[in-house]
Design a protein around this motif. Structure first.
Motif, PDB file in Angstrom:
ATOM      1  N   SER A 169      -3.656   8.148   6.712  1.00 23.38           N
ATOM      2  CA  SER A 169      -3.739   7.017   7.762  1.00 23.38           C
ATOM      3  C   SER A 169      -4.174   5.812   6.924  1.00 23.38           C
ATOM      4  O   SER A 169      -4.642   5.903   5.926  1.00 23.38           O
ATOM      5  CB  SER A 169      -4.710   6.942   8.605  1.00 23.38           C
ATOM      6  OG  SER A 169      -4.545   8.349   9.543  1.00 23.38           O
ATOM      7  N   TYR A 170      -3.847   4.773   7.331  1.00 19.93           N
ATOM      8  CA  TYR A 170      -4.240   3.402   6.717  1.00 19.93           C
ATOM      9  C   TYR A 170      -5.585   3.060   6.862  1.00 19.93           C
ATOM     10  O   TYR A 170      -6.131   3.154   7.988  1.00 19.93           O
ATOM     11  CB  TYR A 170      -3.365   2.136   7.217  1.00 19.93           C
ATOM     12  CG  TYR A 170      -3.330   1.014   6.365  1.00 19.93           C
ATOM     13  CD1 TYR A 170      -2.703   0.604   5.403  1.00 19.93           C
ATOM     14  CD2 TYR A 170      -4.627   0.089   6.590  1.00 19.93           C
ATOM     15  CE1 TYR A 170      -2.625  -0.527   4.782  1.00 19.93           C
ATOM     16  CE2 TYR A 170      -4.583  -1.173   5.936  1.00 19.93           C
ATOM     17  CZ  TYR A 170      -3.873  -1.519   4.881  1.00 19.93           C
ATOM     18  OH  TYR A 170      -3.739  -2.569   4.240  1.00 19.93           O
ATOM     19  N   SER A 179       1.001  -1.238   0.095  1.00 18.60           N
ATOM     20  CA  SER A 179       0.101   0.016  -0.011  1.00 18.60           C
ATOM     21  C   SER A 179       0.963   1.201   0.119  1.00 18.60           C
ATOM     22  O   SER A 179       2.152   1.168   0.495  1.00 18.60           O
ATOM     23  CB  SER A 179      -0.761   0.293   1.128  1.00 18.60           C
ATOM     24  OG  SER A 179      -2.069  -0.684   0.961  1.00 18.60           O
ATOM     25  N   LEU A 213       0.179   6.197  11.721  1.00 23.54           N
ATOM     26  CA  LEU A 213      -0.835   6.044  10.243  1.00 23.54           C
ATOM     27  C   LEU A 213      -1.491   4.870  10.503  1.00 23.54           C
ATOM     28  O   LEU A 213      -2.234   4.476   9.496  1.00 23.54           O
ATOM     29  CB  LEU A 213       0.577   5.455   9.287  1.00 23.54           C
ATOM     30  CG  LEU A 213       1.629   6.366   9.092  1.00 23.54           C
ATOM     31  CD1 LEU A 213       2.628   5.649   7.883  1.00 23.54           C
ATOM     32  CD2 LEU A 213       1.288   7.702   8.437  1.00 23.54           C
ATOM     33  N   ILE A 240       0.725   5.262   1.452  1.00 24.13           N
ATOM     34  CA  ILE A 240       0.156   6.114   2.096  1.00 24.13           C
ATOM     35  C   ILE A 240       0.719   7.397   1.917  1.00 24.13           C
ATOM     36  O   ILE A 240       2.065   7.733   1.973  1.00 24.13           O
ATOM     37  CB  ILE A 240       0.284   5.691   3.581  1.00 24.13           C
ATOM     38  CG1 ILE A 240       0.000   4.469   4.178  1.00 24.13           C
ATOM     39  CG2 ILE A 240      -0.409   6.830   4.519  1.00 24.13           C
ATOM     40  CD1 ILE A 240      -0.184   4.181   5.241  1.00 24.13           C
ATOM     41  N   HIS A 282      -3.615   5.567   0.331  1.00 20.35           N
ATOM     42  CA  HIS A 282      -4.579   5.891   1.560  1.00 20.35           C
ATOM     43  C   HIS A 282      -3.727   7.327   1.849  1.00 20.35           C
ATOM     44  O   HIS A 282      -2.613   7.865   1.423  1.00 20.35           O
ATOM     45  CB  HIS A 282      -4.003   5.158   2.867  1.00 20.35           C
ATOM     46  CG  HIS A 282      -3.967   3.431   2.601  1.00 20.35           C
ATOM     47  ND1 HIS A 282      -5.011   2.831   3.097  1.00 20.35           N
ATOM     48  CD2 HIS A 282      -3.333   2.716   1.678  1.00 20.35           C
ATOM     49  CE1 HIS A 282      -4.743   1.723   2.610  1.00 20.35           C
ATOM     50  NE2 HIS A 282      -3.991   1.507   1.762  1.00 20.35           N
TER      51      HIS A 282
END
Lengths: 243, 243
Positions: B184-185, A46, A147, A48, B181
């Motif tokens: 934040s995730y 992922s 996060l 961010i 994102h």
């Protein structure tokens, strides 16, 4: 310009102009990041994007990257991410055991890095500068809290992207013969290291910013003098990557 | 052509013409691989070019890559490599402890992957096709014996590079919203997975080679049904990466 010419003039950028990246550009960077290969198409990463000034400041401090994180045109954290797969397994009431080992972790680290390097090469093709920020691993627990990282995720590195205000000289790499092997691995010799040290000693002495009296093997000895980031094992356990 | 157009049309190539890559081209691929970033400039990777037909055959069998390893224009194994650093530490009669943990291993995996992906993007910019071969990790002990890998090295993946004989359709990636994102995730939801499954179901049903009735989450469930390559831990121990 041939892409090779762009690639071999790469150096990390730690000084950016105040210009932020446009939404279209940021969208294209994400498209580039997604375009690379993924092991068995697991897409185990992922990205961010951090734009909250308070979070950026906290990351700058803990990553020891004052001046080129909050100040970048955009800042990303690349996450090795098996949480998506955990959701699928849980939905089917299946064991998560297959996510909890070195092989699965390695796959996620590779996927996240392929995404980051593809984004980086694309960014540089547009004249942007980039800098990987491994320093986010200085405090994995704090980054995870900041996060809101769930289990089965690992924050691998940050990536600053922006318009370069200053570019550094290209660092001479190890001679190709020191990293390239034919059919079998041949360990590097002390003579090879000594030869490369001469090249790097000259580079470090003459470079325009922060010249110093050092060489590669001295830096490596200093870097690996003692174990770094020893909380990593505990963090990996907490995240579910039980080694 | 804009580099983004090249990147987003990437698909792995598993069918190559008989043409081998020229020495100049192979040299340039190595230069490209070396050009990327490296954490604290540790350059913790090696690239083993395999051209010995018997070794290539053995790798094809164990990696389950019959038809696109020996048949590629060139074949490389990317090695996460802290052996060079071990040599430096040993020469200075210093402890190797700093190499023996998850952080050091992760750095080497990232460095090797950055090198491989930079080589891949450059190869594709020349019209070549590439395929990552994670299957070499099916039998790490055999690969290590075949390539005479010393301690503090880990064979991460192979990379086939060559002139494409056949190109596959581009696989639809996860929607950007599923991997991107802000600050934040946010864990993926079952609804998001279901939406993506529809896209992938259609892709798998219609693709020209090997069409099938499946979708992404079904593939992931199958892939992570049980732990893979469970000898990895023992291999990492043997190589000195004591976790």
């Amino acid at each position: 310009m041939d892409l090779l010419q762009q690639l071999i003039t790469h150096s990390s950028v730690r000084s950016f102009t105040a210009e932020k990246l446009s939404p279209t550009l940021r969208q294209n960077l994400l498209k580039a990041a997604q375009s690379g290969s993924s092991s068995n198409f697991v897409q185990a990463y992922s990205i961010i994007e951090v734009s909250d000034p308070q979070k950026l400041e906290a990351i700058e401090r803990l990553a020891n990257g004052i001046g080129y994180i909050k100040e970048a045109g955009a800042f990303y954290i690349f996450v090795a991410d098996l949480n998506k797969h955990a959701q699928i397994l849980q939905y089917h009431q299946h064991s998560l055991e297959a996510l909890e080992n070195e092989e699965a972790f390695t796959v996620a680290v590779v996927d996240a890095t392929i995404a980051a390097q593809t984004m980086s090469v694309y960014a540089e093709s547009l004249g942007l500068g980039i800098c990987y920020i491994g320093g986010i691993r200085n405090d994995l627990f704090q980054i995870a809290e900041l996060l809101k990282l769930p289990k089965y995720t690992f924050p691998l590195f940050g990536l600053s992207v922006g318009y370069p205000d200053h570019e550094n000289e290209v660092k001479p790499r190890l001679p190709i013969a020191d990293i390239h092997h034919m059919d079998s691995y041949h360990p590097i010799t002390i003579e090879q290291i000594t030869e490369y040290d001469k090249v790097m000693k000259s580079y470090y002495a003459k470079r325009s910013s922060n010249p110093s009296e050092t060489d590669w093997s001295t830096n490596m000895l200093t870097h690996f003098y003692e174990p770094r980031r020893s909380h990593t094992k505990a963090f990996l356990k907490e995240q579910g990557f039980v080694f």
